[in-house]
Design an enzyme around this catalytic site. Structure first.
Site, mmCIF file in Angstrom:
data_model
loop_
_atom_site.group_PDB
_atom_site.id
_atom_site.type_symbol
_atom_site.label_atom_id
_atom_site.label_comp_id
_atom_site.label_asym_id
_atom_site.label_seq_id
_atom_site.Cartn_x
_atom_site.Cartn_y
_atom_site.Cartn_z
ATOM 1 N N HIS A 270 0.864 -1.195 0.000
ATOM 2 C CA HIS A 270 0.000 0.000 0.000
ATOM 3 C C HIS A 270 0.891 1.234 0.000
ATOM 4 O O HIS A 270 1.969 1.240 0.576
ATOM 5 C CB HIS A 270 -0.900 0.016 1.243
ATOM 6 C CG HIS A 270 -2.072 0.923 1.094
ATOM 7 N ND1 HIS A 270 -2.004 2.256 1.378
ATOM 8 C CD2 HIS A 270 -3.321 0.682 0.644
ATOM 9 C CE1 HIS A 270 -3.174 2.820 1.132
ATOM 10 N NE2 HIS A 270 -3.997 1.880 0.679
ATOM 11 N N ASP A 328 -8.005 -5.251 -0.610
ATOM 12 C CA ASP A 328 -8.437 -6.057 -1.765
ATOM 13 C C ASP A 328 -8.110 -7.535 -1.643
ATOM 14 O O ASP A 328 -8.538 -8.332 -2.482
ATOM 15 C CB ASP A 328 -7.757 -5.513 -3.033
ATOM 16 C CG ASP A 328 -8.217 -4.094 -3.310
ATOM 17 O OD1 ASP A 328 -7.359 -3.192 -3.341
ATOM 18 O OD2 ASP A 328 -9.430 -3.889 -3.423
HETATM 19 C C1 SDX Z 1 -5.947 0.372 -3.125
HETATM 20 O O1 SDX Z 1 -4.235 4.758 -1.903
HETATM 21 C C2 SDX Z 1 -5.195 4.127 -1.414
HETATM 22 O O2 SDX Z 1 -5.698 4.450 -0.319
HETATM 23 C C3 SDX Z 1 -5.708 3.007 -2.262
HETATM 24 C C4 SDX Z 1 -6.758 2.127 -1.601
HETATM 25 C C5 SDX Z 1 -8.048 2.882 -1.378
HETATM 26 O O3 SDX Z 1 -8.833 2.462 -0.509
HETATM 27 O O4 SDX Z 1 -8.308 3.834 -2.133
HETATM 28 O O5 SDX Z 1 -6.296 1.630 -0.346
HETATM 29 C C6 SDX Z 1 -7.133 0.960 -2.503
HETATM 30 O O6 SDX Z 1 -5.611 0.782 -4.208
HETATM 31 C C7 SDX Z 1 -5.153 -0.676 -2.403
HETATM 32 C C8 SDX Z 1 -3.911 -1.150 -3.217
HETATM 33 C C9 SDX Z 1 -4.400 -2.205 -4.195
HETATM 34 N N1 SDX Z 1 -3.296 -2.559 -5.150
HETATM 35 C C10 SDX Z 1 -2.727 -3.773 -5.076
HETATM 36 O O7 SDX Z 1 -2.970 -4.619 -4.215
HETATM 37 C C11 SDX Z 1 -1.763 -4.044 -6.220
HETATM 38 C C12 SDX Z 1 -0.481 -4.714 -5.650
HETATM 39 N N2 SDX Z 1 0.198 -3.738 -4.835
HETATM 40 C C13 SDX Z 1 1.058 -2.855 -5.451
HETATM 41 O O8 SDX Z 1 1.156 -2.780 -6.816
HETATM 42 C C14 SDX Z 1 1.710 -1.807 -4.619
HETATM 43 O O9 SDX Z 1 1.872 -2.268 -3.358
HETATM 44 C C15 SDX Z 1 1.005 -0.496 -4.560
HETATM 45 C C16 SDX Z 1 0.689 0.024 -5.934
HETATM 46 C C17 SDX Z 1 -0.242 -0.617 -3.775
HETATM 47 C C18 SDX Z 1 1.963 0.450 -3.925
HETATM 48 O O10 SDX Z 1 3.065 0.474 -4.813
HETATM 49 P P1 SDX Z 1 4.394 1.165 -4.401
HETATM 50 O O11 SDX Z 1 4.057 2.548 -3.939
HETATM 51 O O12 SDX Z 1 5.464 0.985 -5.403
HETATM 52 O O13 SDX Z 1 4.715 0.326 -3.132
HETATM 53 P P2 SDX Z 1 5.788 0.693 -2.188
HETATM 54 O O14 SDX Z 1 6.417 2.030 -2.449
HETATM 55 O O15 SDX Z 1 5.227 0.465 -0.855
HETATM 56 O O16 SDX Z 1 6.886 -0.413 -2.633
HETATM 57 C C19 SDX Z 1 7.981 -0.591 -1.852
HETATM 58 C C20 SDX Z 1 8.662 -1.828 -2.418
HETATM 59 C C21 SDX Z 1 9.026 -1.740 -3.879
HETATM 60 O O17 SDX Z 1 10.171 -2.561 -4.026
HETATM 61 P P3 SDX Z 1 11.649 -1.826 -3.992
HETATM 62 O O18 SDX Z 1 11.645 -0.882 -5.162
HETATM 63 O O19 SDX Z 1 11.756 -1.147 -2.657
HETATM 64 O O20 SDX Z 1 12.634 -2.986 -4.166
HETATM 65 O O21 SDX Z 1 7.799 -2.976 -2.326
HETATM 66 C C22 SDX Z 1 7.596 -3.524 -3.613
HETATM 67 C C23 SDX Z 1 7.899 -2.450 -4.597
HETATM 68 O O22 SDX Z 1 8.322 -3.026 -5.813
HETATM 69 N N3 SDX Z 1 6.193 -3.936 -3.685
HETATM 70 C C24 SDX Z 1 5.789 -5.161 -4.011
HETATM 71 C C25 SDX Z 1 4.391 -5.134 -3.890
HETATM 72 N N4 SDX Z 1 4.014 -3.920 -3.506
HETATM 73 C C26 SDX Z 1 5.127 -3.180 -3.389
HETATM 74 N N5 SDX Z 1 6.461 -6.253 -4.415
HETATM 75 C C27 SDX Z 1 5.721 -7.349 -4.670
HETATM 76 N N6 SDX Z 1 4.359 -7.422 -4.568
HETATM 77 C C28 SDX Z 1 3.681 -6.318 -4.186
HETATM 78 N N7 SDX Z 1 2.375 -6.364 -4.099
#
Ligand code: SDX
Length: 393
Positions: A270, A328
């Site tokens: 998130h 989700d």
């Molecule tokens: C919603 O904003 C909101 O409030 C949204 C929401 C709402 O109610 O409106 O809460 C609803 O959108 C929830 C999120 C739903 N999306 C997913 O579940 C899709 C899978 N998750 C991601 O794609 C991701 O976690 C995000 C998009 C949610 C956040 O992406 P970020 O900002 O890149 O995540 P981060 O900065 O926290 O990442 C830090 C690290 C990164 O790796 P490094 O570059 O540090 O090596 O964690 C990794 C990311 O690549 N990472 C993941 C991951 N999520 C983050 N790696 C593997 N699987 C994942 N799901």
């Protein structure tokens, strides 16, 4: 309570807006709506009462609630001309495309009669949107399965009415199971608002230009559709089905950690929560309640989801990055058990989030200091240079 948290100047420099509606503490995994914790609202309130709270800032008394509920109930029908918009879509059109189209089309019906500077008009537009999105969502489903539209009933609650419009047919009324209606109502509460997420920011930016609220909400629906945002609930089910069995979980966890592999664990991580998403915890409990009520003992996707969650929460990649299940991760399993098709999952998210979008849009319009949104950029393009004629290039 302003003493509740301290703004760090850096945060203020990046904060997109001020709001009194929702507070999230990502490190604590805390979510408050107008000061009330989400777990109390999800277990003690109902969706329309939470809608009133988000819109007006306080919980309603009995008379206020009765008036609000009546105003919503009496706006649930769609203008008959609007129902003609569905036939322009192919039957297999994604229901989110239909939602964007039909909600956007509402502006053609109410734009002229909605002066956003008139508080009464703003409230009527809010009622129309909150009331009609479940009807539009159910109609999108009926259209996709070739069944006739089912009209809303004024004797049913908000979540019950949605299930009725989804599953009743002219030849047989769907008997709404009260446990499922309650679970649906709770799912709507859990998705109602979430501060300045991507789709809410989209609605605010669109609204800041003075665009009518129906067009702004359509913009929010479009943004929510993305798999990184609201589309994640649909993506989670597809991921769990692709994993297929618990012994393949390790393979997918490995892929999620591989930077060369675009695969991410859907429903994990998130932008704000660096702890458990409090909504995911309630969603997991609700999942067990619904499957229990339906007598579903061995739902393979739930088994995979719970094992995946356990493995990921013990894996240093996810622990280091503070990646936890989000709202989700479990919602799709509940909706699938209720008979809601996967393609409708994000539509349901949009139905619930319409309340938050409308509340945030209203708060922005009512702010006398608000100006048109104009995000700035960090320019990294070419420096100024002279034009070169094509034969000299
Ligand atoms: C919603 O904003 C909101 O409030 C949204 C929401 C709402 O109610 O409106 O809460 C609803 O959108 C929830 C999120 C739903 N999306 C997913 O579940 C899709 C899978 N998750 C991601 O794609 C991701 O976690 C995000 C998009 C949610 C956040 O992406 P970020 O900002 O890149 O995540 P981060 O900065 O926290 O990442 C830090 C690290 C990164 O790796 P490094 O570059 O540090 O090596 O964690 C990794 C990311 O690549 N990472 C993941 C991951 N999520 C983050 N790696 C593997 N699987 C994942 N799901």
């Amino acid at each position: 309570k302003t003493g509740y948290f301290t703004f760090d100047p850096g945060f203020m420099a990046t904060a997109s807006c001020e709001s009194k509606i929702t507070f999230i503490d990502g490190d604590k995994g805390e979510l408050l709506h107008r000061g009330y914790p989400i777990d109390q609202l999800a277990t003690q309130s109902n969706f329309l009462e939470v809608a009133y709270l988000l819109l007006n800032g306080e919980l309603p008394n009995k008379d206020e609630y009765a008036t609000f509920e009546r105003n919503i109930t009496r706006h649930t029908m769609l203008h008959e001309q609007l129902t003609k918009f569905f036939t322009g879509f192919r039957r297999d059109a994604h229901p989110m495309a239909v939602m964007v189209g039909v909600v956007g089309a509402m502006s053609a019906f109410y734009h002229d009669s909605t002066d956003i500077n008139d508080p009464a008009h703003r409230m009527i537009a809010s009622h129309r949107l909150i009331a009609k999105v479940p009807t539009i969502a159910a109609m999108a489903y009926k259209y996709s399965v070739g069944q006739p539209f089912v009209y809303p009933r004024n004797d049913l609650g908000y979540a019950e009415n949605f299930l009725h419009m989804m599953f009743s047919v002219p030849c047989e009324t769907y008997e709404v199971n009260p446990v499922l209606a309650k679970a649906m109502d709770r799912i709507l509460i859990l998705h109602a608002d979430h501060e300045q997420n991507a789709s809410t920011s989209t609605v605010r930016l669109a609204g800041s230009s003075g665009a009518n609220p129906f067009a702004c909400i359509a913009a929010g629906i479009a943004c929510l559709w993305g798999p990184a945002h609201g589309g994640a609930n649909e993506a989670v089910i597809k991921m769990l089905e692709e994993i297929g069995s618990a012994d393949r979980i390790g393979e997918f966890v490995k892929r999620a950690k591989d930077k060369d592999d675009p695969f991410r664990l859907m429903g994990f991580g998130h932008r704000v929560y660096k702890n458990f998403d409090p909504r995911a915890t309630i969603m997991r409990q609700t999942c067990h309640e619904v499957l229990g009520e339906l007598g579903i003992k061995d739902e393979p996707l739930l088994d995979i989801a719970m094992k995946l969650e356990k493995i990921a929460l013990e894996d240093e990649y996810f622990v280091e990055r503070k990646l936890y299940p989000n709202v989700d991760f479990y919602s799709g399993i509940i909706l699938r058990a209720m008979g809601i098709p996967t393609s409708l999952f994000t539509v349901l998210f949009a139905v619930a989030r319409t309340v938050g979008w409308v509340a945030q849009w209203k708060e922005m319009i009512e702010d006398p200091t608000q100006k048109i949104g104009r995000p700035r950029q960090l320019y990294t393009g070419a420096a100024a240079r002279d034009y070169v004629a094509i034969n000299a290039r």
